[in-house]
Motif scaffolding. Sequence first.
Motif, PDB file in Angstrom:
ATOM      1  N   ILE A 578       0.854  -1.192   0.000  1.00 50.87           N
ATOM      2  CA  ILE A 578       0.000   0.000   0.000  1.00 50.87           C
ATOM      3  C   ILE A 578       0.886   1.238   0.000  1.00 50.87           C
ATOM      4  N   SER A 579       0.926   1.942  -1.101  1.00 53.03           N
ATOM      5  CA  SER A 579       1.746   3.155  -1.179  1.00 53.03           C
ATOM      6  C   SER A 579       1.004   4.324  -0.536  1.00 53.03           C
ATOM      7  N   GLY A 580       1.762   5.204   0.092  1.00 55.59           N
ATOM      8  CA  GLY A 580       1.167   6.399   0.691  1.00 55.59           C
ATOM      9  C   GLY A 580       0.995   6.317   2.185  1.00 55.59           C
ATOM     10  N   ILE A 581       0.992   5.107   2.753  1.00 56.66           N
ATOM     11  CA  ILE A 581       0.856   4.965   4.201  1.00 56.66           C
ATOM     12  C   ILE A 581       2.192   5.297   4.868  1.00 56.66           C
ATOM     13  N   GLY A 598     -12.094   0.122  11.590  1.00 57.30           N
ATOM     14  CA  GLY A 598     -12.341   0.813  12.847  1.00 57.30           C
ATOM     15  C   GLY A 598     -11.236   0.561  13.849  1.00 57.30           C
ATOM     16  N   GLN A 599     -10.835  -0.702  13.988  1.00 61.70           N
ATOM     17  CA  GLN A 599      -9.744  -1.014  14.911  1.00 61.70           C
ATOM     18  C   GLN A 599      -8.449  -0.379  14.437  1.00 61.70           C
ATOM     19  N   ALA A 600      -8.205  -0.385  13.138  1.00 66.88           N
ATOM     20  CA  ALA A 600      -6.995   0.241  12.597  1.00 66.88           C
ATOM     21  C   ALA A 600      -6.932   1.719  12.955  1.00 66.88           C
ATOM     22  N   SER A 601      -8.091   2.384  12.935  1.00 65.86           N
ATOM     23  CA  SER A 601      -8.123   3.816  13.217  1.00 65.86           C
ATOM     24  C   SER A 601      -7.783   4.137  14.667  1.00 65.86           C
ATOM     25  N   ASN A 607      -2.712   7.538  11.572  1.00 61.22           N
ATOM     26  CA  ASN A 607      -3.490   8.772  11.540  1.00 61.22           C
ATOM     27  C   ASN A 607      -4.632   8.694  10.522  1.00 61.22           C
ATOM     28  N   PRO A 608      -5.558   9.662  10.526  1.00 62.32           N
ATOM     29  CA  PRO A 608      -6.714   9.615   9.611  1.00 62.32           C
ATOM     30  C   PRO A 608      -6.335   9.485   8.138  1.00 62.32           C
ATOM     31  N   ALA A 609      -5.217  10.099   7.718  1.00 61.97           N
ATOM     32  CA  ALA A 609      -4.797   9.988   6.323  1.00 61.97           C
ATOM     33  C   ALA A 609      -4.450   8.543   5.974  1.00 61.97           C
ATOM     34  N   LEU A 615      -8.697   2.492   3.428  1.00 66.07           N
ATOM     35  CA  LEU A 615     -10.084   2.311   2.983  1.00 66.07           C
ATOM     36  C   LEU A 615     -10.172   2.228   1.465  1.00 66.07           C
ATOM     37  N   VAL A 616      -9.527   3.160   0.798  1.00 69.31           N
ATOM     38  CA  VAL A 616      -9.550   3.180  -0.669  1.00 69.31           C
ATOM     39  C   VAL A 616      -8.935   1.897  -1.222  1.00 69.31           C
TER      40      VAL A 616
END
Length: 629
Positions: A578-581, A598-601, A607-609, A615-616
Amino acid sequence: MTYDAGHYDVIVVGAGHAGCEAAVASARRGAKTLMLSMNLDMVAFMPCNPSVGGPAKGVVVREIDALGGVMGQVIDKTYIQMRMLNTGKGPAVRALRAQADKPLYIQEMKRVLENEDNLTMRQGMVEKLILEDGECKGVITETKAAYYAKSVVVTTGTFMRGRVIIGDLSYESGPNNQRASVSLSEHLEELGIELVRFKTGTPPRVNSHTIDYSKTEIQPGDEHPQSFSYETTEIIPDQIPCWLTYTNEFTHKIIDDNLSLSAMYSGMIKGTGPRYCPSIEDKVVRFNDKPRHQIFLEPEGRNTEEVYVQGLSTSLPEYVQKDMLQTIPGLENAEIMRAGYAIEYDAVVPTQLWPTLELKNIPGLFTAGQINGTSGYEEASGQGIMAGINAAAKALDIEPLILDRSQAYIGVLIDDLVTKGTNEPYRLLTSRAEYRLLLRHDNADLRLTDLGFQMGMIKQERYDRFNEKKRLIEEEKKRLSKVILKPEQELQAIIEEAGGTALKEAIKASDLLKRPEMKYEMIERVTSPEAELPAGVKEQVEIQTKYQGYIEKSNQQVERMKKMDNKKIPENIDYDAISGIATEAREKLKQVQPLSVGQASRISGVNPADVSILLVYIEQGNVSRVANQ
């Protein structure tokens, strides 16, 4: 050379507060269960304060009871004092706290365990686990007895490589001079389980005959005590008071002068201690602007003269403890029966656990209680009942149970542990629960009894009473919404007595009850219900009516979070793809392996980003493409 000592569905290692709940829950779910304890005379022993409950913790005890556990019933039969805390505040922070008769609590819990169907109790020190193809299939004791099972729950509390420290004295020991568990701790490390070193402590116990209570303030129990268990029908009328006194400048000077002798400050203690239950040395150093600190004198039972000096937890040498005590009003001539001490122990890093409390890398192995990095009997018991439920579910090949953060404080506790981990002994606080208005002391049965019944842990008779309570609550709320009250003299007098503003026009009884100053009993006087309602029904009608708007708002927040929790993360996800994380988020996601977005958040460092990118990635179906490459 080992010998085959028996076969079970579930084995519970340890008989502390977590072990007791785990064993009963497993047995009540229908699993043939074995409980192993190094000392069956120490079942549910309280090595620290002789109490159950308190803010957040008292709610957990009620939740355990609503699920079909035993802690609430046992303390209701053995308390010496019961108090409802925070009665001047809203229902979200109220909680019961009981002073326990420590010896009687052990006796009653042991009686419950011995009479539980499907549960066998044995004395033995577990040294190793039995692993087959990477799965836990049993345990081996120091006497070479091999017990086999489909799942194992380890609840060793503070015994793993336990080390007691008093001043410069240090020796291998569990709490209260019990044997430490050394071999099991070493074995878990050999299996690749990451352990961390934590510390806790206790104050001295003194002889009640040597206390001058005239110099202290009495702290009585409630005149009309409530109960933890929804099944309790009889209260204990003759309560014993606690007493309040304070440290002073002389106490603090002795501590300051001898700080280098404290194991906390001499470097002897390496483990991290609990922030929310500091030693008296810590309090004097960290809060040096405070001229005094509260000290509660708590009797340890009806038939013992030992008194627990709450608030004076210490690892100072015994002679310094004696000098320190004698500066405190009422304790000038106090005789120490047991010196205070610090204890270091091994704990499992809890992010290695699934939300079921099963180890991620060793299927069939569950852990619960202080071994998971928590502090407190209630936190241990809450984990214990869930580990027992889920260990039995695995053994019987039925669905596990995971409580979410909106269902129970137990759900908050476990989610915090497995998602965020902890770098100190974890303590439940009301501030940890974002939905605390929903997770109240008064409504634990409404939240969890259905689940307890579905799992076979709540009997039909109790469930019928519960459903009748629900029916009466809904009928009374409906009735009050239809009753119109006119501004007549009797009603105006009641409103004035309550300190409210007089009515100018007719109003629904339910709307009048929403006023902060109005109580159900006041409304009852002018609405003439057909029959006298039980106290629990009246309480629910008032709270649900008065806080209706806030409760609805909380429920909306829960629904939004549930949408995130319902977005499951596939097991085969490749976070490196996953690029961007962010790098930190990627490492944390790989470590925790969250089951849902939800658990990941909720993972610290994500962070939210990062969540948006995740999600995407999932919604675009990239997971399956990665898995198929």
